[in-house]
Design a protein around this motif. Structure first.
Motif, PDB file in Angstrom:
ATOM      1  N   ALA A 104      43.442  31.542  66.520  1.00 34.40           N
ATOM      2  CA  ALA A 104      44.805  31.731  65.665  1.00 34.40           C
ATOM      3  C   ALA A 104      45.504  30.163  66.039  1.00 34.40           C
ATOM      4  O   ALA A 104      45.547  29.595  66.785  1.00 34.40           O
ATOM      5  N   HIS A 105      45.994  29.973  64.662  1.00 36.81           N
ATOM      6  CA  HIS A 105      47.140  28.924  64.348  1.00 36.81           C
ATOM      7  C   HIS A 105      46.369  27.525  64.677  1.00 36.81           C
ATOM      8  O   HIS A 105      47.249  26.530  65.144  1.00 36.81           O
ATOM      9  N   TRP A 106      45.254  27.200  64.434  1.00 37.87           N
ATOM     10  CA  TRP A 106      44.630  26.042  64.558  1.00 37.87           C
ATOM     11  C   TRP A 106      44.321  25.388  63.303  1.00 37.87           C
ATOM     12  O   TRP A 106      43.602  26.083  62.483  1.00 37.87           O
ATOM     13  N   ARG A 107      44.937  24.270  62.927  1.00 34.73           N
ATOM     14  CA  ARG A 107      44.854  23.790  61.600  1.00 34.73           C
ATOM     15  C   ARG A 107      43.767  22.685  61.413  1.00 34.73           C
ATOM     16  O   ARG A 107      43.653  22.013  60.604  1.00 34.73           O
ATOM     17  N   ARG A 108      43.133  22.289  62.636  1.00 37.26           N
ATOM     18  CA  ARG A 108      42.232  21.161  62.756  1.00 37.26           C
ATOM     19  C   ARG A 108      40.930  21.547  62.286  1.00 37.26           C
ATOM     20  O   ARG A 108      39.967  22.323  62.572  1.00 37.26           O
ATOM     21  N   VAL A 109      40.634  20.941  61.026  1.00 35.79           N
ATOM     22  CA  VAL A 109      39.381  20.933  60.418  1.00 35.79           C
ATOM     23  C   VAL A 109      38.273  20.764  61.045  1.00 35.79           C
ATOM     24  O   VAL A 109      37.150  21.437  61.011  1.00 35.79           O
ATOM     25  N   ASP A 110      38.359  19.472  61.984  1.00 29.54           N
ATOM     26  CA  ASP A 110      37.362  19.185  63.005  1.00 29.54           C
ATOM     27  C   ASP A 110      36.782  20.267  63.801  1.00 29.54           C
ATOM     28  O   ASP A 110      35.436  20.528  64.222  1.00 29.54           O
ATOM     29  N   TYR A 111      37.512  21.379  64.280  1.00 27.95           N
ATOM     30  CA  TYR A 111      37.207  22.356  65.032  1.00 27.95           C
ATOM     31  C   TYR A 111      36.235  23.230  64.330  1.00 27.95           C
ATOM     32  O   TYR A 111      35.208  23.714  64.966  1.00 27.95           O
ATOM     33  N   HIS A 112      36.695  23.444  63.034  1.00 30.55           N
ATOM     34  CA  HIS A 112      36.002  24.571  62.406  1.00 30.55           C
ATOM     35  C   HIS A 112      34.471  23.802  62.091  1.00 30.55           C
ATOM     36  O   HIS A 112      33.636  24.408  62.075  1.00 30.55           O
TER      37      HIS A 112
ATOM     38  N   LYS B 231      33.019  21.299  63.936  1.00 29.45           N
ATOM     39  CA  LYS B 231      32.095  21.667  65.076  1.00 29.45           C
ATOM     40  C   LYS B 231      31.505  22.809  65.459  1.00 29.45           C
ATOM     41  O   LYS B 231      30.586  22.713  65.776  1.00 29.45           O
ATOM     42  N   LEU B 232      32.383  23.780  65.203  1.00 24.77           N
ATOM     43  CA  LEU B 232      31.855  25.361  65.559  1.00 24.77           C
ATOM     44  C   LEU B 232      30.750  25.645  64.517  1.00 24.77           C
ATOM     45  O   LEU B 232      29.799  26.159  65.054  1.00 24.77           O
ATOM     46  N   SER B 233      30.978  25.070  63.261  1.00 24.48           N
ATOM     47  CA  SER B 233      29.995  25.289  62.086  1.00 24.48           C
ATOM     48  C   SER B 233      28.569  24.825  62.469  1.00 24.48           C
ATOM     49  O   SER B 233      27.517  25.030  62.392  1.00 24.48           O
ATOM     50  N   GLU B 234      28.777  23.453  63.267  1.00 25.68           N
ATOM     51  CA  GLU B 234      27.559  22.722  63.567  1.00 25.68           C
ATOM     52  C   GLU B 234      26.728  23.617  64.725  1.00 25.68           C
ATOM     53  O   GLU B 234      25.530  23.312  64.909  1.00 25.68           O
ATOM     54  N   LEU B 235      27.389  24.254  65.433  1.00 21.36           N
ATOM     55  CA  LEU B 235      26.913  24.796  66.669  1.00 21.36           C
ATOM     56  C   LEU B 235      26.613  26.257  66.227  1.00 21.36           C
ATOM     57  O   LEU B 235      25.907  26.959  67.159  1.00 21.36           O
ATOM     58  N   GLY B 236      26.613  26.610  64.879  1.00 17.39           N
ATOM     59  CA  GLY B 236      26.243  27.775  64.570  1.00 17.39           C
ATOM     60  C   GLY B 236      27.034  28.971  64.833  1.00 17.39           C
ATOM     61  O   GLY B 236      26.678  29.984  64.606  1.00 17.39           O
ATOM     62  N   ILE B 237      28.535  28.854  65.148  1.00 18.33           N
ATOM     63  CA  ILE B 237      29.306  29.883  65.383  1.00 18.33           C
ATOM     64  C   ILE B 237      30.524  29.944  64.086  1.00 18.33           C
ATOM     65  O   ILE B 237      30.833  28.959  63.868  1.00 18.33           O
ATOM     66  N   ARG B 238      30.489  31.210  63.704  1.00 19.14           N
ATOM     67  CA  ARG B 238      31.044  31.527  62.585  1.00 19.14           C
ATOM     68  C   ARG B 238      32.684  31.559  63.155  1.00 19.14           C
ATOM     69  O   ARG B 238      32.943  32.075  64.125  1.00 19.14           O
ATOM     70  N   SER B 239      33.634  30.861  62.483  1.00 18.72           N
ATOM     71  CA  SER B 239      34.846  30.705  62.976  1.00 18.72           C
ATOM     72  C   SER B 239      35.841  31.299  61.725  1.00 18.72           C
ATOM     73  O   SER B 239      35.636  30.964  60.688  1.00 18.72           O
ATOM     74  N   VAL B 240      36.991  32.076  62.244  1.00 13.89           N
ATOM     75  CA  VAL B 240      38.139  32.221  61.139  1.00 13.89           C
ATOM     76  C   VAL B 240      39.449  31.778  61.595  1.00 13.89           C
ATOM     77  O   VAL B 240      39.605  31.874  62.807  1.00 13.89           O
ATOM     78  N   PHE B 241      40.029  30.815  61.038  1.00 10.81           N
ATOM     79  CA  PHE B 241      41.309  30.251  61.466  1.00 10.81           C
ATOM     80  C   PHE B 241      42.440  31.004  60.818  1.00 10.81           C
ATOM     81  O   PHE B 241      42.513  31.300  59.608  1.00 10.81           O
TER      82      PHE B 241
ATOM     83  N   PRO C  53      54.792  37.938  58.412  1.00 14.97           N
ATOM     84  CA  PRO C  53      53.748  38.267  57.296  1.00 14.97           C
ATOM     85  C   PRO C  53      52.421  37.649  57.964  1.00 14.97           C
ATOM     86  O   PRO C  53      51.369  38.226  57.649  1.00 14.97           O
ATOM     87  N   ASP C  54      52.431  36.542  58.188  1.00 16.11           N
ATOM     88  CA  ASP C  54      51.283  35.860  59.022  1.00 16.11           C
ATOM     89  C   ASP C  54      50.468  36.797  59.951  1.00 16.11           C
ATOM     90  O   ASP C  54      49.426  36.934  59.883  1.00 16.11           O
ATOM     91  N   VAL C  55      51.158  37.466  60.719  1.00 18.15           N
ATOM     92  CA  VAL C  55      50.512  38.323  61.847  1.00 18.15           C
ATOM     93  C   VAL C  55      49.928  39.533  61.005  1.00 18.15           C
ATOM     94  O   VAL C  55      48.804  39.878  61.460  1.00 18.15           O
ATOM     95  N   TYR C  56      50.623  39.872  60.063  1.00 18.38           N
ATOM     96  CA  TYR C  56      50.142  41.201  59.508  1.00 18.38           C
ATOM     97  C   TYR C  56      48.723  40.828  58.729  1.00 18.38           C
ATOM     98  O   TYR C  56      47.896  41.562  58.643  1.00 18.38           O
ATOM     99  N   LYS C  57      48.858  39.525  57.902  1.00 16.18           N
ATOM    100  CA  LYS C  57      47.701  39.341  57.127  1.00 16.18           C
ATOM    101  C   LYS C  57      46.409  38.919  58.470  1.00 16.18           C
ATOM    102  O   LYS C  57      45.448  39.304  57.986  1.00 16.18           O
ATOM    103  N   ALA C  58      46.745  38.246  59.547  1.00 20.23           N
ATOM    104  CA  ALA C  58      45.819  38.078  60.458  1.00 20.23           C
ATOM    105  C   ALA C  58      45.105  39.514  61.178  1.00 20.23           C
ATOM    106  O   ALA C  58      43.727  39.350  61.259  1.00 20.23           O
ATOM    107  N   ILE C  59      45.930  40.408  61.143  1.00 19.51           N
ATOM    108  CA  ILE C  59      45.178  41.654  61.545  1.00 19.51           C
ATOM    109  C   ILE C  59      44.315  42.121  60.616  1.00 19.51           C
ATOM    110  O   ILE C  59      43.335  42.689  60.930  1.00 19.51           O
ATOM    111  N   GLU C  60      44.514  42.122  59.097  1.00 13.82           N
ATOM    112  CA  GLU C  60      43.694  42.617  58.076  1.00 13.82           C
ATOM    113  C   GLU C  60      42.576  41.571  58.293  1.00 13.82           C
ATOM    114  O   GLU C  60      41.534  42.248  57.932  1.00 13.82           O
TER     115      GLU C  60
END
Length: 94
Positions: free
Chosen positions: A7-15, A17-27, A34-41
């Motif tokens: 949640a609320h991490w805008r760092r592309v490098d995290y995404h 690194k996680l992808s390289e480890l085979g971990i699917r991530s959603v930021f 409204p951001d919270v509502y969209k995040a729930i969805e």
């Protein structure tokens, strides 16, 4: 499926690194209601729990509206909200 929700991490490098480890991530954004509502969805969609997310969203919006009606017409309070993400420091890590 392995899923990491960040949640609320805008760092592309995290995404990356996680992808390289085979971990699917959603930021997710969580700066506004409204951001919270969209995040729930979004969490409901990626986790396969869309119905539960829709129910939570409906309940949450209803409860917030109930509070808004209850305080309608009252003088707004001045509030300071500090979110400390680093122990012993008042700074935002982004």
């Amino acid at each position: 499926m392995q899923l990491t929700l960040c949640a609320h991490w805008r760092r592309v490098d995290y995404h990356i690194k996680l992808s390289e480890l085979g971990i699917r991530s959603v930021f997710l954004e969580s700066n506004t209601l409204p951001d919270v509502y969209k995040a729930i969805e979004d969490i409901g969609k990626v986790s396969g729990h869309e119905q539960e997310a829709a129910e939570l969203l409906t309940k949450t919006k209803s409860e917030i509206e109930t509070v808004r009606k209850a305080v309608s017409g009252r003088q707004p309070l001045k509030v300071l909200c500090v979110v400390d993400r680093v122990p012993d420091r008042l700074e935002r890590q982004c």
